[in-house]
Design an enzyme around this catalytic site. Structure first.
Site, short mmCIF file in Angstrom:
data_model
loop_
_atom_site.label_atom_id
_atom_site.label_comp_id
_atom_site.label_asym_id
_atom_site.label_seq_id
_atom_site.Cartn_x
_atom_site.Cartn_y
_atom_site.Cartn_z
N THR A 134 -17.18 26.68 10.17
CA THR A 134 -17.60 27.06 8.67
C THR A 134 -17.22 28.72 8.76
O THR A 134 -16.77 28.91 7.73
CB THR A 134 -18.89 26.70 8.64
OG1 THR A 134 -19.21 25.34 9.05
CG2 THR A 134 -19.57 27.16 7.33
N ASP A 177 -22.14 31.19 16.89
CA ASP A 177 -22.05 30.10 16.06
C ASP A 177 -23.46 29.95 15.12
O ASP A 177 -24.48 30.42 15.53
CB ASP A 177 -22.03 28.76 17.04
CG ASP A 177 -21.91 27.47 16.18
OD1 ASP A 177 -21.31 27.32 15.26
OD2 ASP A 177 -22.38 26.43 16.42
N SER A 178 -23.62 29.01 14.24
CA SER A 178 -24.64 28.67 13.51
C SER A 178 -25.75 28.09 14.44
O SER A 178 -26.81 28.07 14.07
CB SER A 178 -24.48 27.76 12.19
OG SER A 178 -23.69 26.59 12.79
N GLU A 212 -27.18 16.73 16.46
CA GLU A 212 -28.48 17.65 16.81
C GLU A 212 -29.66 16.74 17.06
O GLU A 212 -30.61 16.95 17.77
CB GLU A 212 -28.70 18.52 15.68
CG GLU A 212 -27.88 19.83 15.16
CD GLU A 212 -28.07 20.76 15.82
OE1 GLU A 212 -29.20 21.33 15.89
OE2 GLU A 212 -27.01 21.50 16.05
N TYR A 264 -25.19 26.20 8.46
CA TYR A 264 -24.29 26.94 7.56
C TYR A 264 -23.42 26.31 6.46
O TYR A 264 -23.07 26.61 5.26
CB TYR A 264 -23.43 27.71 8.63
CG TYR A 264 -23.98 29.09 9.18
CD1 TYR A 264 -25.15 29.34 9.21
CD2 TYR A 264 -23.30 29.98 9.44
CE1 TYR A 264 -25.88 30.19 9.95
CE2 TYR A 264 -23.73 31.11 10.19
CZ TYR A 264 -25.22 31.19 10.41
OH TYR A 264 -25.58 32.13 11.05
N GLY A 265 -23.05 24.86 6.99
CA GLY A 265 -21.91 24.28 6.38
C GLY A 265 -22.28 23.78 5.25
O GLY A 265 -21.39 23.42 4.27
N CYS A 288 -17.34 28.96 15.28
CA CYS A 288 -18.00 28.12 14.32
C CYS A 288 -16.97 27.93 13.24
O CYS A 288 -16.36 28.67 12.61
CB CYS A 288 -19.11 28.91 13.89
SG CYS A 288 -19.76 28.28 12.08
N CYS A 333 -14.99 21.27 13.09
CA CYS A 333 -16.54 21.81 13.57
C CYS A 333 -16.86 21.72 14.91
O CYS A 333 -16.42 20.80 15.38
CB CYS A 333 -17.44 21.02 12.61
SG CYS A 333 -19.13 21.13 12.84
N THR A 334 -17.49 22.65 15.52
CA THR A 334 -17.56 22.59 16.80
C THR A 334 -18.62 22.13 17.55
O THR A 334 -18.65 21.72 18.61
CB THR A 334 -18.04 24.30 17.34
OG1 THR A 334 -18.93 24.91 16.53
CG2 THR A 334 -16.57 25.08 17.23
N HIS A 335 -19.26 21.39 16.46
CA HIS A 335 -20.28 20.22 16.84
C HIS A 335 -19.61 18.91 17.35
O HIS A 335 -20.20 18.06 17.94
CB HIS A 335 -21.40 20.10 15.94
CG HIS A 335 -22.49 20.72 15.84
ND1 HIS A 335 -22.50 21.99 15.48
CD2 HIS A 335 -23.72 20.44 16.17
CE1 HIS A 335 -23.74 22.67 15.51
NE2 HIS A 335 -24.60 21.75 15.83
N1 DGL Z 1 -20.99 24.46 14.20
C1 DGL Z 1 -20.81 24.66 12.91
C2 DGL Z 1 -19.36 24.70 12.49
O1 DGL Z 1 -18.52 24.69 13.08
C3 DGL Z 1 -21.22 23.34 12.06
C4 DGL Z 1 -22.68 23.45 11.72
C5 DGL Z 1 -23.22 24.06 10.58
O2 DGL Z 1 -23.10 23.53 9.36
O3 DGL Z 1 -23.55 25.18 10.46
O4 DGL Z 1 -18.98 24.53 11.25
#
Ligand code: DGL
Length: 277
Positions: A75, A10-11, A152, A42-43, A73, A186-188
């Site tokens: 994204t 993941d990012s 975060e 990354y997004g 991830c 998004c996994t966050h």
């Molecule tokens: N975990 C990333 C996702 O699922 C989000 C964080 C990012 O923007 O990199 O998209």
């Protein structure tokens, strides 16, 4: 039977929502996790940059003995879509199809909401995946760029007033459409699931893309007779492109009680050279 590890990347830390579910479903598997915490998010980046980072992440994971690679991830999964990847012969999955399949099977009124990063929503990949399964379903998407920084930075309590306000701001247009299913693309986002669920109401089913991809991986490995036959608990090995100490500190919010493994730092130069070999 196959005792190689499952590779997950993941990012940053969001992919740990997938690791947590894998540890619950198949505790005897070894997991190699890479979180690109030095380059998150990354997004907000361009398609080209996301693809470049994703290829480096995949090459790094491939340097280990893995039997499956999971892009945990939203994204990366959305930008790559469901086409070919650099994973080569190693089975590969992103979160897109698993989350879309579950959403399609649970929606009763045929209205699915999708939230994700700007790159995820811009790609339109969730809409495409969902309509590929059930063409009559309508998909209402919205990007939620402030959710990742909230997570975060620890703004994760159900009643945090800042989080509640941001949730309302982003989800109001989706709620207005009367969706009965919401994909956390998004996994966050599962880390603020309570605040999201409180706002959407109990009639809306919330789908975590990290959890869905873990269930999908389990079934995929079982179908290919590639689950481990290890009798003892497996171990997790984490790699991060930023501080290992910070990773360890923040990872607990995603994993719950324990990391069950060591954290190692990887330099960005090492990632780039893995991809150039
Ligand atoms: N975990 C990333 C996702 O699922 C989000 C964080 C990012 O923007 O990199 O998209």
């Amino acid at each position: 039977m196959n005792n190689s590890a499952i590779g997950v990347f993941d990012s940053g830390l969001g992919g740990l929502t997938c690791v947590k579910e894998l540890n619950k479903l198949i505790p005897n598997e070894n997991i190699i996790y890479f979180g690109d915490t030095a380059r998150i998010p990354y997004g907000t980046r361009s398609r080209e940059t996301i693809m470049e980072y994703a290829c480096q992440d995949i090459e790094f994971i491939k340097k280990h003995d893995v039997k499956l690679i999971i892009a945990a991830c939203g994204t990366v999964s959305s930008v790559m879509g469901m086409g070919k990847t650099s994973a080569g012969d190693i089975p590969f999955t992103g979160v897109l199809l698993p989350a879309a399949q579950t959403a399609c099977s649970v929606t009763r009124n045929g209205k699915i909401g999708v939230i994700g990063t700007a790159a995820t929503i811009r790609s339109g990949a969730y809409g495409k995946a969902i309509r590929g399964i059930r063409p009559e379903v309508s998909v209402i998407g919205n990007s939620c760029p402030l959710f990742v920084p909230l997570v975060e930075n620890g703004f994760t309590e159900r009643d945090n007033p800042v989080t509640k306000l941001v949730v309302e701001q982003y989800l109001a247009p989706i709620k207005k459409e009367g969706v009965d299913t919401l994909i956390l693309g998004c996994t966050h986002y599962p880390i603020i699931r309570d605040a999201i669920a409180d706002y959407m109401g109990e009639k809306v089913t919330i789908i975590s893309s990290g959890e869905e991809v873990a269930k999908f991986a389990f079934k995929l490995l079982m179908g290919k007779d590639m689950l481990s036959n290890r009798e003892e608990q497996g171990t997790n090995t984490y790699y991060t492109s930023d501080s290992a100490e910070l990773f360890e500190e923040n990872a607990l919010a995603f994993l719950g009680n324990s990391l069950n493994g060591e954290v190692h730092k990887v330099g960005i130069d090492e990632l780039i050279s893995a991809a150039n070999q």
